[in-house]
Design an enzyme around this catalytic site. Structure first.
Site, mmCIF file in Angstrom:
data_model
loop_
_atom_site.group_PDB
_atom_site.id
_atom_site.type_symbol
_atom_site.label_atom_id
_atom_site.label_comp_id
_atom_site.label_asym_id
_atom_site.label_seq_id
_atom_site.Cartn_x
_atom_site.Cartn_y
_atom_site.Cartn_z
ATOM 1 N N LYS A 119 -6.314 -4.507 13.865
ATOM 2 C CA LYS A 119 -5.277 -3.793 14.261
ATOM 3 C C LYS A 119 -4.612 -4.579 15.622
ATOM 4 O O LYS A 119 -3.505 -4.664 15.917
ATOM 5 C CB LYS A 119 -5.063 -2.254 14.297
ATOM 6 C CG LYS A 119 -5.604 -1.713 13.083
ATOM 7 C CD LYS A 119 -4.545 -1.864 12.205
ATOM 8 C CE LYS A 119 -4.750 -0.889 10.913
ATOM 9 N NZ LYS A 119 -3.577 -1.227 9.895
ATOM 10 N N ALA B 169 -10.319 -4.575 15.698
ATOM 11 C CA ALA B 169 -9.888 -6.053 15.770
ATOM 12 C C ALA B 169 -9.009 -6.323 14.924
ATOM 13 O O ALA B 169 -8.129 -7.089 15.238
ATOM 14 C CB ALA B 169 -11.232 -6.544 15.386
ATOM 15 N N SER C 223 1.431 3.597 -2.473
ATOM 16 C CA SER C 223 1.411 4.545 -3.366
ATOM 17 C C SER C 223 0.982 5.897 -2.877
ATOM 18 O O SER C 223 0.914 6.956 -3.559
ATOM 19 C CB SER C 223 0.493 3.986 -4.432
ATOM 20 O OG SER C 223 -0.766 3.641 -4.074
ATOM 21 N N ARG C 224 0.671 5.957 -1.635
ATOM 22 C CA ARG C 224 0.280 7.298 -0.983
ATOM 23 C C ARG C 224 0.431 7.029 0.572
ATOM 24 O O ARG C 224 0.809 6.108 1.187
ATOM 25 C CB ARG C 224 -1.249 7.595 -1.349
ATOM 26 C CG ARG C 224 -2.175 6.429 -0.779
ATOM 27 C CD ARG C 224 -3.746 6.963 -1.251
ATOM 28 N NE ARG C 224 -4.694 6.787 -0.138
ATOM 29 C CZ ARG C 224 -5.995 6.835 -0.237
ATOM 30 N NH1 ARG C 224 -6.259 7.061 -1.283
ATOM 31 N NH2 ARG C 224 -6.593 6.648 0.698
ATOM 32 N N ILE D 100 -2.828 10.277 12.287
ATOM 33 C CA ILE D 100 -1.896 10.887 11.276
ATOM 34 C C ILE D 100 -2.726 11.537 10.150
ATOM 35 O O ILE D 100 -3.502 11.073 9.618
ATOM 36 C CB ILE D 100 -0.915 9.688 10.755
ATOM 37 C CG1 ILE D 100 -0.392 8.584 11.918
ATOM 38 C CG2 ILE D 100 0.120 10.013 9.994
ATOM 39 C CD1 ILE D 100 0.460 9.495 13.004
ATOM 40 N N TYR E 30 -12.216 -2.301 12.379
ATOM 41 C CA TYR E 30 -10.582 -1.872 12.187
ATOM 42 C C TYR E 30 -9.921 -2.124 13.559
ATOM 43 O O TYR E 30 -8.599 -2.548 13.317
ATOM 44 C CB TYR E 30 -10.804 -0.376 12.121
ATOM 45 C CG TYR E 30 -9.450 0.370 11.826
ATOM 46 C CD1 TYR E 30 -8.782 0.063 10.665
ATOM 47 C CD2 TYR E 30 -8.651 1.076 12.733
ATOM 48 C CE1 TYR E 30 -7.582 0.960 10.352
ATOM 49 C CE2 TYR E 30 -7.590 1.759 12.693
ATOM 50 C CZ TYR E 30 -7.034 1.617 11.387
ATOM 51 O OH TYR E 30 -5.701 2.310 10.931
ATOM 52 N N VAL F 249 -3.202 -7.407 -1.402
ATOM 53 C CA VAL F 249 -2.735 -8.157 -0.503
ATOM 54 C C VAL F 249 -3.657 -9.211 0.100
ATOM 55 O O VAL F 249 -3.403 -9.923 1.039
ATOM 56 C CB VAL F 249 -2.107 -7.458 0.638
ATOM 57 C CG1 VAL F 249 -0.789 -6.600 0.091
ATOM 58 C CG2 VAL F 249 -3.157 -6.394 1.526
ATOM 59 N N SER G 246 -2.270 0.082 14.876
ATOM 60 C CA SER G 246 -2.840 1.470 14.938
ATOM 61 C C SER G 246 -2.966 1.571 16.668
ATOM 62 O O SER G 246 -3.283 0.412 17.377
ATOM 63 C CB SER G 246 -4.293 1.641 14.376
ATOM 64 O OG SER G 246 -4.839 2.542 14.782
ATOM 65 N N GLY H 192 0.890 -1.343 -0.072
ATOM 66 C CA GLY H 192 0.132 0.030 -0.036
ATOM 67 C C GLY H 192 0.715 1.322 0.280
ATOM 68 O O GLY H 192 0.569 2.215 0.744
ATOM 69 N N ASN I 241 1.607 -2.323 5.302
ATOM 70 C CA ASN I 241 1.139 -0.888 5.724
ATOM 71 C C ASN I 241 -0.260 -0.882 5.038
ATOM 72 O O ASN I 241 -1.032 -0.297 5.442
ATOM 73 C CB ASN I 241 2.114 -0.021 5.019
ATOM 74 C CG ASN I 241 1.229 1.438 4.861
ATOM 75 O OD1 ASN I 241 1.394 1.976 5.736
ATOM 76 N ND2 ASN I 241 0.894 1.737 3.619
HETATM 77 P P1 NAD Z 1 -4.209 5.362 3.086
HETATM 78 O O1 NAD Z 1 -5.504 5.079 2.735
HETATM 79 O O2 NAD Z 1 -3.645 6.953 2.692
HETATM 80 O O3 NAD Z 1 -3.155 4.459 2.324
HETATM 81 C C1 NAD Z 1 -3.636 2.858 2.408
HETATM 82 C C2 NAD Z 1 -3.003 2.218 1.115
HETATM 83 O O4 NAD Z 1 -3.160 0.860 1.331
HETATM 84 C C3 NAD Z 1 -3.443 2.887 0.009
HETATM 85 O O5 NAD Z 1 -2.527 2.952 -0.836
HETATM 86 C C4 NAD Z 1 -4.420 1.568 -0.504
HETATM 87 O O6 NAD Z 1 -4.423 1.550 -2.086
HETATM 88 C C5 NAD Z 1 -3.655 0.472 -0.169
HETATM 89 N N1 NAD Z 1 -4.365 -0.701 -0.049
HETATM 90 C C6 NAD Z 1 -5.695 -0.828 0.430
HETATM 91 N N2 NAD Z 1 -6.300 -2.067 0.322
HETATM 92 C C7 NAD Z 1 -5.154 -2.821 -0.370
HETATM 93 C C8 NAD Z 1 -4.832 -3.885 -0.679
HETATM 94 N N3 NAD Z 1 -6.048 -4.886 -0.613
HETATM 95 N N4 NAD Z 1 -3.691 -4.341 -1.426
HETATM 96 C C9 NAD Z 1 -2.771 -3.409 -1.340
HETATM 97 N N5 NAD Z 1 -2.827 -2.325 -1.033
HETATM 98 C C10 NAD Z 1 -4.041 -1.810 -0.630
HETATM 99 O O7 NAD Z 1 -3.788 5.473 4.309
HETATM 100 P P2 NAD Z 1 -2.959 5.735 5.532
HETATM 101 O O8 NAD Z 1 -3.369 6.766 6.473
HETATM 102 O O9 NAD Z 1 -1.408 5.957 4.946
HETATM 103 O O10 NAD Z 1 -2.529 4.461 6.267
HETATM 104 C C11 NAD Z 1 -1.552 3.375 6.140
HETATM 105 C C12 NAD Z 1 -1.627 2.376 7.215
HETATM 106 O O11 NAD Z 1 -1.530 3.140 8.295
HETATM 107 C C13 NAD Z 1 -2.884 1.694 7.177
HETATM 108 O O12 NAD Z 1 -2.674 0.318 7.607
HETATM 109 C C14 NAD Z 1 -3.635 2.354 8.432
HETATM 110 O O13 NAD Z 1 -4.388 1.485 8.967
HETATM 111 C C15 NAD Z 1 -2.315 2.683 9.550
HETATM 112 N N6 NAD Z 1 -2.752 3.538 10.280
HETATM 113 C C16 NAD Z 1 -3.159 4.903 9.756
HETATM 114 C C17 NAD Z 1 -3.414 6.077 10.554
HETATM 115 C C18 NAD Z 1 -3.826 7.491 10.236
HETATM 116 O O14 NAD Z 1 -3.953 8.262 11.280
HETATM 117 N N7 NAD Z 1 -3.633 7.783 9.238
HETATM 118 C C19 NAD Z 1 -3.317 5.709 12.062
HETATM 119 C C20 NAD Z 1 -2.942 4.318 12.346
HETATM 120 C C21 NAD Z 1 -2.729 3.672 11.500
#
Ligand code: NAD
Length: 256
Positions: free
Chosen positions: A167, A165, A22-23, A196, A163, A72, A150, A20, A98
């Site tokens: 994490k 569960a 790409s962003r 974040i 979510y 994934v 998380s 994941g 991720n």
């Molecule tokens: P985001 O939505 O910007 O990025 C998530 C990425 O996962 C995206 O690029 C998406 O395309 C990819 N993805 C989703 N399903 C997929 C799959 N089946 N196969 C491959 N790629 C897939 O989110 P983010 O905020 O950058 O979060 C990244 C990680 O951090 C996540 O696991 C999220 O749960 C965790 N997280 C984020 C925060 C927050 O506050 N942003 C807090 C705690 C945990």
């Protein structure tokens, strides 16, 4: 992207898969590991264009990277991705799980689809990649797995039963696999970000964002770089004796 110099190339020669990527957090992690010298496989499931942007940024900064498509949550596809990586690079050293999604709802309104989607991606997705890459880590007698959990998995969160569960499950997966593989030179840790600034959290209603920020002792949301720095540390030499840990990067949200 925050420009920051990384003084060492301590991951030179290493191959890292970031799911994941790409962003958001994954993108920042991919860029940082590449700046440390790793060849980074930028996994994506949706947009090739965005994954290619990340690869291009890595290459423009003098690093090595390549986009690799895989859902994934698909066990077979993860197996094929692992084979593809080994065929091309002969080894793989770092796995950052991720990829993640949210489908927030109160428990009485949560559909089976919302529950399954989140568990299949966030928890089973990590199982799938770990299951397929671990045999190579064992053959190499070395590997490094970092699972992005998380604070919701540590404390629970109303409206996020699925979510949280997933994490919390990642934390159990981390600790168990760490115990299984520690003697074989494989480290497994979890990073638990708080709130974040990414597209995932931008999607929240303004009121929910304000309430979340009010609950952060540091008084601000985290940045993707706050998380990427911790992942980079865990991926590097300085963390050689750290395994089976869950480290929160949350501005104090989970302070007891
Ligand atoms: P985001 O939505 O910007 O990025 C998530 C990425 O996962 C995206 O690029 C998406 O395309 C990819 N993805 C989703 N399903 C997929 C799959 N089946 N196969 C491959 N790629 C897939 O989110 P983010 O905020 O950058 O979060 C990244 C990680 O951090 C996540 O696991 C999220 O749960 C965790 N997280 C984020 C925060 C927050 O506050 N942003 C807090 C705690 C945990």
């Amino acid at each position: 992207m925050e420009e920051e110099t990384v003084s060492t190339k301590e991951l030179e020669g290493r191959v890292a898969l970031v799911t994941g990527a790409s962003r958001g957090i994954g993108r920042a992690v991919a860029q940082r590991l590449a700046r440390m010298g790793a060849t980074v496989l930028v996994n994506y499931n949706g947009s090739l264009d965005r994954a290619m942007e990340v690869v291009q940024e890595i290459q423009e900064a003098g690093g090595r990277g390549e986009a690799i498509c895989c859902d994934v949550s698909d066990y077979g596809a993860c197996g094929r991705m692992a084979e593809e990586i080994i065929k091309k690079y002969a080894h793989v050293d770092i796995l950052v799980n991720n990829a993640g999604v949210t489908r927030d709802n109160l428990i009485l309104r949560m559909s089976e689809e919302e529950y399954d989607k989140v568990l299949d991606t966030n928890l089973k997705g990590a199982f799938n990649t770990i299951r397929h890459l671990s045999r190579y880590f064992l053959k190499q007698r070395g590997g490094n797995i970092i699972n992005i959990s998380s604070v919701s998995g540590v404390t629970g969160n109303a409206g996020q039963a699925n979510y949280s569960a997933s994490k919390a499950g990642l934390i159990g997966l981390t600790k168990s696999v760490a115990r299984e593989l520690a003697g074989k030179g494989v480290r497994v840790n979890a990073v638990a970000p708080g709130f974040i600034e990414t597209e995932m959290t931008q999607a929240l209603p303004e009121k929910a964002r304000e309430a979340a920020v009010a609950s952060i002792p540091a008084g601000r949301m985290g940045t993707v770089e706050d998380v990427a720095r911790l992942v980079a540390f865990l991926a590097g030499k300085g963390a050689d004796y750290i395994t089976g840990q869950v480290i929160c990067v949350d501005g104090g949200m989970t302070c007891a």
